[in-house]
Enzyme design. Sequence first.
Site, PDB file in Angstrom:
ATOM      1  N   ARG A  34       0.818  -1.215   0.000  1.00  0.00           N
ATOM      2  CA  ARG A  34       0.000   0.000   0.000  1.00  0.00           C
ATOM      3  C   ARG A  34       0.853   1.267   0.000  1.00  0.00           C
ATOM      4  NH1 ARG A  34      -2.261  -0.382   6.231  1.00  0.00           N
ATOM      5  NH2 ARG A  34      -0.265   0.048   7.214  1.00  0.00           N
ATOM      6  N   GLU A  35       2.158   1.098   0.326  1.00  0.00           N
ATOM      7  CA  GLU A  35       2.991   2.304   0.438  1.00  0.00           C
ATOM      8  C   GLU A  35       4.256   2.181  -0.408  1.00  0.00           C
ATOM      9  OE1 GLU A  35       3.892   3.319   4.488  1.00  0.00           O
ATOM     10  OE2 GLU A  35       4.581   5.312   3.914  1.00  0.00           O
ATOM     11  N   GLY A  39       9.060  -1.906   2.585  1.00  0.00           N
ATOM     12  CA  GLY A  39       8.455  -1.801   3.920  1.00  0.00           C
ATOM     13  C   GLY A  39       9.132  -0.776   4.810  1.00  0.00           C
ATOM     14  N   ILE A  40       8.936  -0.939   6.110  1.00  0.00           N
ATOM     15  CA  ILE A  40       9.510  -0.008   7.088  1.00  0.00           C
ATOM     16  C   ILE A  40      11.035  -0.090   7.059  1.00  0.00           C
ATOM     17  CG2 ILE A  40       9.713   0.480   9.574  1.00  0.00           C
ATOM     18  CD1 ILE A  40       7.053   1.340   8.175  1.00  0.00           C
ATOM     19  N   VAL A 277       8.385   3.911  22.197  1.00  0.00           N
ATOM     20  CA  VAL A 277       7.867   3.027  23.246  1.00  0.00           C
ATOM     21  C   VAL A 277       7.380   1.680  22.711  1.00  0.00           C
ATOM     22  CG1 VAL A 277       7.244   4.885  24.838  1.00  0.00           C
ATOM     23  CG2 VAL A 277       5.589   4.163  23.104  1.00  0.00           C
ATOM     24  N   HIS A 450      44.782 -11.952  13.192  1.00  0.00           N
ATOM     25  CA  HIS A 450      45.392 -10.897  14.015  1.00  0.00           C
ATOM     26  C   HIS A 450      45.922  -9.787  13.114  1.00  0.00           C
ATOM     27  CE1 HIS A 450      47.615  -9.016  17.266  1.00  0.00           C
ATOM     28  NE2 HIS A 450      48.636  -8.914  16.419  1.00  0.00           N
TER      29      HIS A 450
END
Length: 471
Positions: A34-35, A39-40, A277, A450
Amino acid sequence: MAEFDLIVIGSGPGGYVAAIRASQLGLKTAIVERENLGGICLNWGCIPTKALLKSGEKYESLSHLKDYGLSADKVGFDFDAIIQRSRGVAATMNKGVTFLMKKHKIEVIEGTATLEKGPSGASGAPKTVIALKAGGSRTVEAKAVMLAVGARAKAIPQIGLEADGDRIWAYREAMAPKKMPASIVVIGSGAIGIEFGSFYRALGAEVTVVEAVDRIMPVEDEEVSKTAQRAFEKRGMKFRTGCKVTKVSRGGKGVQVAIEAGGKAETLEAEVCISAVGITANTDGIGLEALGVNMDRGHITIDGHCQTNVKGLYAIGDCAGAPWLAHKASHEGIHAAEYIAGFKTPNVNSPIAGCTYAQPQVASVGITEQGAREAKREVKIGRFPFRVNGKAVAAGEVEGFVKTIFDAKTGALIGAHMIGAEVTEMIQGYVTAIAMEATEEDIHGIVYPHPTMSEAMHEAALDAYQRVLHL
Ligand SMILES: Cc1cc2nc3c(=O)[nH]c(=O)nc-3n(C[C@H](O)[C@H](O)[C@H](O)COP(=O)(O)OP(=O)(O)OC[C@H]3O[C@@H](n4cnc5c(N)ncnc54)[C@H](O)[C@@H]3O)c2cc1C
């Protein structure tokens, strides 16, 4: 006849990766978004925040040039350019997913999907009704439907904690603000709160982080939380732990955050407040209640193969529960696609690392020391600080340590916790070890190159068995 073998709803790192895997396995696949494709994670989460953090990190490192024998005049930053770079990075990633969908012949349907009861019979998966972005609607039938609809920032309107695009921000507003704020109260000290706090502090904002429990980054090992707080405080971030936010109000030139700690009330003032939150799953408004899909506190309940209780309906990623991480979403997506294609896979179950890309970075996998104590597991614990690691000393990156947790009976590595520069790149070594059920003997026998900071990973494993070499 179903039009597709699989329809995936949502194109985040769960959905688009699942669609690619399904297509690789010969399933005729469509994806509804839809966007923005990606995604996010790609557009408003993992990737653009890392672009911001990189700018902050590079700027901060300029104030330490003297430590490296260097100097520069007129060091500064262009806030708009930093934000534009981050948005550009997101746009590049979005284009990449568009390319991948084409390459794998996945049909992309732009619109908002809802579900309706499907036909009875062989497949019986719910029907997908799509309100098309271009107008009109389209109903699609597929043998299987995969929900990968993700989540959004959690709001707490009862206390006024709701993004207003002006003074109260959630992650989208914090990612692309119009101007650099001078002071910020961040509510929540999980990865998102700490990353935004770290970025804005690096650019000089006054940052106070409020956390409800008694330590920051509460999902991390206690020792890591303590070291992280000290390191962030050294950079000028302030913390208020064990504080309950009772009210967020706008007024005057900014925002007021009322807090309560130990029966004492106080109000923190800042230009803006960032709410970090937690998240709310995007499971509302899809029609899941009418289909009778089992839910748990807003998240879709799934079994070991990401199946819901409704025939032909799968769910993956953020909408299907914690941990809310991109790599967990992709992992579930691949698993579910393979299961739908007929693979007889064992249940989805893999160690998932958590990373926070602040300065210093934090990374962990498996059980914490407190978790082991609560589970009454007998463990052996090793630690190794970066201050005695040659590469860290040479790089001037001596903050932090590596901690390992082994099962005392079997010798299996069951937890690893790291704080320091580049630990988000190093943690995968321990993820592999845990996934392959490595014991202390396996890890002790590995040769680490190393000089690398990863030598501290070897030493922390040696330390758990009193064999540490450089301490
Ligand atoms: C600021 C921030 C930083 C983050 N950093 C990290 C990180 O560093 N590492 C990490 O692992 N995770 C990180 N995350 C979490 C990560 O972004 C999520 O865990 C991940 O995106 C979840 O993937 P997903 O595929 O489940 O859903 P999402 O990425 O949320 O995608 C879901 C998609 O579904 C679409 N959609 C929803 N409903 C419908 C519908 N009805 N019809 C059509 N489309 C729909 C949405 O538009 C969206 O594009 C971060 C999150 C935020 C907010």
